[in-house]
Design an enzyme around this catalytic site. Sequence first.
Site, mmCIF file in Angstrom:
data_model
loop_
_atom_site.group_PDB
_atom_site.id
_atom_site.type_symbol
_atom_site.label_atom_id
_atom_site.label_comp_id
_atom_site.label_asym_id
_atom_site.label_seq_id
_atom_site.Cartn_x
_atom_site.Cartn_y
_atom_site.Cartn_z
ATOM 1 N N ARG A 139 0.812 -1.224 0.000
ATOM 2 C CA ARG A 139 0.000 0.000 0.000
ATOM 3 C C ARG A 139 0.843 1.271 0.000
ATOM 4 O O ARG A 139 0.496 2.257 -0.649
ATOM 5 C CB ARG A 139 -0.968 -0.019 1.187
ATOM 6 C CG ARG A 139 -2.147 -0.931 0.907
ATOM 7 C CD ARG A 139 -2.856 -1.345 2.164
ATOM 8 N NE ARG A 139 -2.077 -2.363 2.867
ATOM 9 C CZ ARG A 139 -2.576 -3.240 3.732
ATOM 10 N NH1 ARG A 139 -3.860 -3.210 4.023
ATOM 11 N NH2 ARG A 139 -1.819 -4.134 4.320
ATOM 12 N N ILE A 140 1.980 1.238 0.706
ATOM 13 C CA ILE A 140 2.814 2.446 0.723
ATOM 14 C C ILE A 140 3.424 2.659 -0.664
ATOM 15 O O ILE A 140 3.405 3.776 -1.196
ATOM 16 C CB ILE A 140 3.904 2.358 1.817
ATOM 17 C CG1 ILE A 140 3.247 2.316 3.197
ATOM 18 C CG2 ILE A 140 4.871 3.542 1.714
ATOM 19 C CD1 ILE A 140 4.197 2.056 4.358
ATOM 20 N N SER B 173 8.107 -7.047 -6.856
ATOM 21 C CA SER B 173 7.744 -7.617 -5.551
ATOM 22 C C SER B 173 7.805 -9.131 -5.681
ATOM 23 O O SER B 173 7.999 -9.649 -6.787
ATOM 24 C CB SER B 173 6.347 -7.176 -5.127
ATOM 25 O OG SER B 173 5.384 -7.830 -5.927
ATOM 26 N N ARG C 207 13.151 -0.240 5.927
ATOM 27 C CA ARG C 207 13.912 -0.624 7.112
ATOM 28 C C ARG C 207 15.393 -0.558 6.764
ATOM 29 O O ARG C 207 15.812 -0.976 5.687
ATOM 30 C CB ARG C 207 13.555 -2.044 7.561
ATOM 31 C CG ARG C 207 12.243 -2.142 8.332
ATOM 32 C CD ARG C 207 12.333 -1.500 9.711
ATOM 33 N NE ARG C 207 11.123 -1.663 10.482
ATOM 34 C CZ ARG C 207 10.105 -0.798 10.494
ATOM 35 N NH1 ARG C 207 10.152 0.307 9.765
ATOM 36 N NH2 ARG C 207 9.052 -1.035 11.251
ATOM 37 N N GLU D 58 20.113 1.471 13.535
ATOM 38 C CA GLU D 58 19.304 2.513 14.153
ATOM 39 C C GLU D 58 19.330 2.376 15.679
ATOM 40 O O GLU D 58 19.195 1.248 16.167
ATOM 41 C CB GLU D 58 17.872 2.347 13.619
ATOM 42 C CG GLU D 58 17.130 3.633 13.496
ATOM 43 C CD GLU D 58 15.862 3.455 12.677
ATOM 44 O OE1 GLU D 58 15.938 3.103 11.491
ATOM 45 O OE2 GLU D 58 14.807 3.676 13.268
ATOM 46 N N HIS E 187 13.960 8.497 10.996
ATOM 47 C CA HIS E 187 12.805 7.596 10.983
ATOM 48 C C HIS E 187 11.489 8.366 11.184
ATOM 49 O O HIS E 187 10.757 8.129 12.150
ATOM 50 C CB HIS E 187 12.953 6.477 12.021
ATOM 51 C CG HIS E 187 12.200 5.238 11.657
ATOM 52 N ND1 HIS E 187 12.611 3.965 11.952
ATOM 53 C CD2 HIS E 187 11.020 5.071 10.994
ATOM 54 C CE1 HIS E 187 11.735 3.077 11.508
ATOM 55 N NE2 HIS E 187 10.738 3.741 10.921
ATOM 56 N N GLY F 290 8.987 8.553 8.837
ATOM 57 C CA GLY F 290 7.992 8.159 7.828
ATOM 58 C C GLY F 290 6.549 8.420 8.235
ATOM 59 O O GLY F 290 5.776 9.014 7.488
HETATM 60 C C1 GLV Z 1 7.449 2.492 10.824
HETATM 61 O O1 GLV Z 1 8.552 2.373 10.413
HETATM 62 C C2 GLV Z 1 6.496 1.457 10.836
HETATM 63 O O2 GLV Z 1 6.826 0.279 10.529
HETATM 64 O O3 GLV Z 1 5.352 1.731 11.166
#
Ligand code: GLV
Length: 309
Positions: free
Chosen positions: A158-159, A178, A228, A257, A275, A277
């Site tokens: 979806r992203i 994918s 990630r 991280e 991070h 997002g």
């Molecule tokens: C953020 O990185 C998430 O996985 O929601």
Amino acid sequence: MAAGTIAVTRWIPAEAVELLATAGRPVVSSLDRPLTHGELCAAVSGAVAVVALLHDRVDAEVLDAAGPSLRVIANVAVGYDNIDVVACHDRGVIVTNTPDVLVEATADLTLALLLAVTRRLVEGDQLLRRHESWTWSLGFMLGTGLQGKRLGLVGNGRIAQAVAVRAKAFGMDVVSTSRSGGVPLGELLATSDVVSLHCPFTPQTHHLVGAASLATMKPTAFLVNTARGPVVDEEALADALERRVIAGAALDVFEFEPQVSERLLASDRVVLTPHLGSATTETRTAMAVLAARNVVDVLAGGRGITPIR
Ligand code: GLV
């Protein structure tokens, strides 16, 4: 019967805590930092539910420390590579994540990074803050236009799809790869002007972007990672940037991280964000509320609203 303890490993918005309080006794860590593994084990002891954040490593030791009363781990993130899902399922513990609610915010941040790195926004900002003298000229700080350029999306969830909608509005030609199809990864890497990562972190995607794949990218290409950190081999990326194998990178996530590679910090061809997002007030509230709804559902006998299978 006394309400069960719901361990919340770090601050979450009040709305979510209020929701949790309808199903149990939320105990929220008061520390403004991730719990150590030992602190996490102590915090979950005897809990019926745990609301975890992506920096919490929920492994067999944590599950054993929680004990047999534990019914659900609600991760406040869409990614759940921090949780040993098999160990949870072996113990009959439901695991949930927070998909959907963070799609638009994460796609927005991806485009922000893509634009920042291709148009050299951070470099320009830093030049001004250093009080360097400058004048407008036809050749000054030229970036790369997006119109007609190819965006290669690694992942088609979806992203990735929301990123595609935005990139098309900028005139980009979008392809994706994918596990279930799309263009082959090799072709995507070799033909894309921007490669953007949107796959989960699994043993299969560890260092998916390493020296070999970077070498197949165009020397004018950019890499964007909002997925990630460990999907990218950061040493190999730093080498590739130093040797001009690719033109630049924009990273919101990091291999180790919260540590960020000194070599990447030293490069003016990398844009770095910590991070962010899903980091809007609206989205983070929606994520916490969804995690709380998952807990309430499981404690009421359900299987969770957004369970990991
Ligand atoms: C953020 O990185 C998430 O996985 O929601």
